[in-house]
Design a protein around this motif. Structure first.
Motif, PDB file in Angstrom:
ATOM      1  N   THR B 277       0.837  -1.207   0.000  1.00 51.45           N
ATOM      2  CA  THR B 277       0.000   0.000   0.000  1.00 51.45           C
ATOM      3  C   THR B 277       0.869   1.253   0.000  1.00 51.45           C
ATOM      4  N   ALA B 278       1.945   1.228   0.800  1.00 47.22           N
ATOM      5  CA  ALA B 278       2.839   2.382   0.834  1.00 47.22           C
ATOM      6  C   ALA B 278       3.460   2.592  -0.544  1.00 47.22           C
ATOM      7  N   GLU B 279       3.836   1.478  -1.222  1.00 47.93           N
ATOM      8  CA  GLU B 279       4.405   1.583  -2.574  1.00 47.93           C
ATOM      9  C   GLU B 279       3.367   2.154  -3.527  1.00 47.93           C
ATOM     10  N   ALA B 280       2.120   1.637  -3.399  1.00 48.13           N
ATOM     11  CA  ALA B 280       1.032   2.152  -4.234  1.00 48.13           C
ATOM     12  C   ALA B 280       0.785   3.620  -3.939  1.00 48.13           C
ATOM     13  N   ALA B 281       0.917   3.997  -2.658  1.00 49.17           N
ATOM     14  CA  ALA B 281       0.709   5.401  -2.291  1.00 49.17           C
ATOM     15  C   ALA B 281       1.779   6.269  -2.935  1.00 49.17           C
ATOM     16  N   ARG B 282       3.042   5.760  -2.950  1.00 51.83           N
ATOM     17  CA  ARG B 282       4.102   6.538  -3.618  1.00 51.83           C
ATOM     18  C   ARG B 282       3.808   6.672  -5.109  1.00 51.83           C
ATOM     19  N   THR B 283       3.324   5.569  -5.727  1.00 52.24           N
ATOM     20  CA  THR B 283       2.930   5.645  -7.134  1.00 52.24           C
ATOM     21  C   THR B 283       1.777   6.625  -7.293  1.00 52.24           C
ATOM     22  N   SER B 425       2.199   0.482   8.764  1.00 52.72           N
ATOM     23  CA  SER B 425       3.224  -0.518   8.445  1.00 52.72           C
ATOM     24  C   SER B 425       4.152  -0.716   9.626  1.00 52.72           C
ATOM     25  N   ASP B 426       4.595   0.450  10.202  1.00 48.09           N
ATOM     26  CA  ASP B 426       5.471   0.339  11.382  1.00 48.09           C
ATOM     27  C   ASP B 426       4.737  -0.396  12.497  1.00 48.09           C
ATOM     28  N   ALA B 427       3.484   0.070  12.741  1.00 46.58           N
ATOM     29  CA  ALA B 427       2.713  -0.554  13.831  1.00 46.58           C
ATOM     30  C   ALA B 427       2.518  -2.041  13.557  1.00 46.58           C
ATOM     31  N   THR B 428       2.301  -2.366  12.261  1.00 49.58           N
ATOM     32  CA  THR B 428       2.089  -3.776  11.936  1.00 49.58           C
ATOM     33  C   THR B 428       3.356  -4.582  12.196  1.00 49.58           C
ATOM     34  N   ARG B 429       4.504  -3.955  11.817  1.00 45.63           N
ATOM     35  CA  ARG B 429       5.763  -4.657  12.112  1.00 45.63           C
ATOM     36  C   ARG B 429       5.923  -4.845  13.614  1.00 45.63           C
ATOM     37  N   GLU B 430       5.579  -3.750  14.372  1.00 44.66           N
ATOM     38  CA  GLU B 430       5.661  -3.892  15.834  1.00 44.66           C
ATOM     39  C   GLU B 430       4.711  -4.981  16.318  1.00 44.66           C
ATOM     40  N   ILE B 431       3.490  -4.972  15.712  1.00 43.20           N
ATOM     41  CA  ILE B 431       2.511  -6.004  16.110  1.00 43.20           C
ATOM     42  C   ILE B 431       3.070  -7.389  15.798  1.00 43.20           C
ATOM     43  N   GLU B 432       3.689  -7.479  14.593  1.00 40.64           N
ATOM     44  CA  GLU B 432       4.259  -8.773  14.204  1.00 40.64           C
ATOM     45  C   GLU B 432       5.306  -9.211  15.209  1.00 40.64           C
ATOM     46  N   LEU B 433       6.205  -8.234  15.530  1.00 40.61           N
ATOM     47  CA  LEU B 433       7.275  -8.549  16.494  1.00 40.61           C
ATOM     48  C   LEU B 433       6.682  -8.914  17.843  1.00 40.61           C
TER      49      LEU B 433
END
Lengths: 146, 489
Positions: B277-283, B425-433
């Motif tokens: 999504t972040a990549e799509a947002a940059r596009t 994304s950061d929060a998701t990575r934190e959630i993943e961790l």
């Protein structure tokens, strides 16, 4: 017989061509107090003060906005008739006040010389203004009074 | 006095008292024995020294008499010397006997012996002197002396009296010693009786206290054992329930573990989606810029359309003015043609021809007026359309403006969404961790829960063992109550 055909409100009317002096656009008219309802007032035409008669109101067709002034000869000078649209000069064939004069009413029968038709529409041939007696005018004034 | 002391202290005190009495009795017995032994030693000493030494006197006396008689028979100097030595030995023996005596009567008797012996010696000396004078002894009658025999008998009698006196002393001392031994025996027996009575009293007291206190304590132990048994049974039930509950917990934690792993996988997928999504947002940012340029171009085109439409309206108005003029001219022409016809109608043949021309002119004027009217209508339509178009275009321009503003808002929202996506994304990575850590923690909890379940089962087993031990303890308490004599409750 050729006549000038014009509209007067809802009515289709005609005047013998030899009665007509000229046609013109409506001019400024000053209303006169104490006159019958069909008299719109007085207007100065060709430098002469001339009474203006609303033909539609005169023939009971109700008030109508004039599009043309048609001046005719009378015994007391010219009179302007406020009419609607002029349809031109046509050859008119009417019964000479015959037919059913009773149906044309008493006093007004003197105003209408005959009835013809143009393209399936009834045409009222007006009486010569010079032959309209004063009582007719009075009767017309009484009938047109509210 | 012993109230409030522990049974151990009482036992120690009882045994201490008994021990003290035993020691006292031992010491007393030792003293008594020592006393008796001293007396007996004295008896033995007296018997062995005084009596023997005194009897030695008798023997020495007999030996001297023999040697003296031998001298008398032989007349040799050897026997005389022997006789003299015998007398010195006798006197020395008298001195030794005197050293052993501590009785005044015996001393006097010994003095008597000495005196008698001196008389006897004097008598013998006379005979000896008589013998030395005789060279050849023919008969004993040559040596007759009437003093020798009485003195000898006196000496023997004195020695016999001494011996009797010493024997009497030994008997007295022996009797005295026997009396003292009897007294000591009586004392020891009495003291032993006292000790036995005291030990019996201590034993009775300890037995009573043992029955009373130990019985009560054992009764408490028995009731406590029953309570402990009931508690152990309850604990066993609780342990069983706890074990089953821990099994359920373990099952639940296993499910939780599975869920945690699923969450971790989902979080990983969400993280991937967030990155996409972040990549799509940059596009989308580039697309937004292009769209903004397109909107600005549309806005410029719309402005040009408005300008052109306004110009078209202005031109239409100018055409309308011309048409109005044409219409005015046609109307004037119409009026003039009618008037010309009217004028021509009264002018004969030429007039009729002129009237025909005038009529044609009027008709042309009518047609002109009609055309002008149509043009007027068309121009009005055009102006209306222009106005409508202008209004629509202005509305469109406003819509474009509004759209531009909304697009700006949308752009801001989009960029905010992009930021939020980055944050997500950061929060998701934190959630993943965190979820992975949580999974690890849940695994540890699962392990701990399994240990706890095992501990619960062991607790249940221990509770059952405790229950059996408590039952055994209760039985032992009853046996102990029987032992201390209180009896079963």
């Amino acid at each position: 017989m050729t006549a000038l055909v014009f509209r007067a409100g809802p009515l289709l009317c005609a005047l013998r061509l030899d009665e007509v002096v000229e046609t013109m656009r409506p001019r400024e008219t000053l209303p006169l107090a104490g006159t019958p309802a069909f008299v719109r007032g007085i207007s100065v035409l060709r430098g002469v003060p001339t009474p203006v008669i609303d033909v539609s109101r005169l023939l009971g067709g109700g008030p109508a906005e004039p599009e043309r002034f048609v001046t005719v000869h009378t015994e007391r000078g010219a009179v302007a008739l406020a009419t609607g649209e002029l349809l031109g000069i046509h050859a008119v064939d009417t019964d000479a006040a015959g037919g059913h004069p009773a149906l044309l009413g008493g006093a007004s029968s003197r105003l209408v010389a005959g009835v013809g038709s143009v393209e399936d529409e009834p045409l009222l041939l007006l009486q010569s203004m010079r032959t309209v007696p004063d009582e007719v005018w009075e009767a017309a004034a009484a009938a047109g009074a509210p | 006095m012993m109230t409030g002391r522990t049974f151990g202290a009482k036992l120690a005190a009882g045994f201490g008292l008994t021990l003290v009495l035993t020691l006292l009795m031992t010491a007393t017995s030792v003293l008594a024995l020592r006393y008796v032994m001293t007396t007996k030693d004295k008896v033995v000493h007296t018997a062995s020294t005084s009596l023997i030494e005194a009897q030695t006197l008798n023997a020495l006396m007999e030996q001297r008499i023999g040697d003296y008689r031998a001298f008398l028979l032989s007349g040799t100097a050897e026997w005389l010397n022997t006789t003299n030595q015998d007398r010195r030995a006798f006197l020395d023996q008298v001195i030794r006997v005197r050293e052993t005596l501590d009785d005044d009567t015996a001393d006097k008797l010994l003095d008597t012996v000495s005196t008698a012996e001196a008389a006897h010696a004097a008598a013998i000396d006379e005979v000896v002197a008589k013998r030395q004078k005789i060279k050849s002894l023919v008969s004993t009658s040559q040596l007759s002396n009437d003093k020798v025999k009485p003195t000898r008998l006196a000496v023997q009698a004195a020695i016999t009296n001494l011996l009797n006196r010493i024997k009497k002393i030994v008997n007295d001392i022996r009797k005295q010693s026997s009396d003292r031994a009897t007294v000591a025996m009586i004392f020891i027996v009495g003291f032993g009786g006292l000790l036995v009575a005291s030990a019996a009293g201590v034993a009775w007291r300890l037995s009573r206290d043992l029955r009373r206190e130990v019985g009560a304590a054992v009764g408490h132990i028995q009731s406590s054992s029953s309570e402990l048994e009931a508690a152990a049974a309850q604990q066993a039930t609780g342990g069983r329930d706890q074990a089953s509950a821990m099994n359920e917990i373990t099952t639940t934690i296993s499910e939780l573990l599975i869920t945690s792993r699923q969450i971790a996988d989902s979080a990983q997928r969400v993280s991937k989606v967030a990155e996409d999504t972040a990549e799509a947002a940059r596009t989308g940012d580039a697309t937004i810029d292009q769209t903004r340029a397109s909107i600005n171009a549309i806005r410029a085109q719309v402005d040009q359309i408005v300008q052109h439409m306004l110009a078209l309206g202005e031109k239409s108005q100018q055409i309308g003015s011309v048409v109005d003029l044409v219409s005015e001219l046609a109307e004037q022409t119409n009026i003039l043609a009618i008037n010309a016809t009217i004028e021509a109608s009264g002018a004969g043949e030429w007039g009729r021809r002129f009237a025909v021309v005038a009529e044609e002119i009027r008709k042309l004027a009518d047609r002109t007026a009609g055309s002008a009217k149509e043009i007027r209508t068309l121009i009005d339509d055009v102006r209306g359309a222009v106005n409508t178009t202008v209004m629509a275009t202005e509305i469109g321009a406003k819509a474009v403006d509004a759209g531009s503003r909304q697009f700006d808002d949308a752009t801001n929202s989009f960029r905010r969404i992009a930021q939020l996506v980055a944050t997500t994304s950061d929060a998701t990575r934190e959630i993943e961790l965190s979820t992975k850590q949580q999974t690890t923690a849940v695994e540890q909890v699962n392990s701990a829960a399994s240990d706890t379940a095992r501990a619960s089962r062991e607790t249940e087993a221990s509770a059952v063992q405790t229950k059996q031990t408590a039952a055994h303890l209760s039985t032992l308490s009853g046996d102990l109550l029987d032992l201390v004599g209180t009896g079963r409750h």
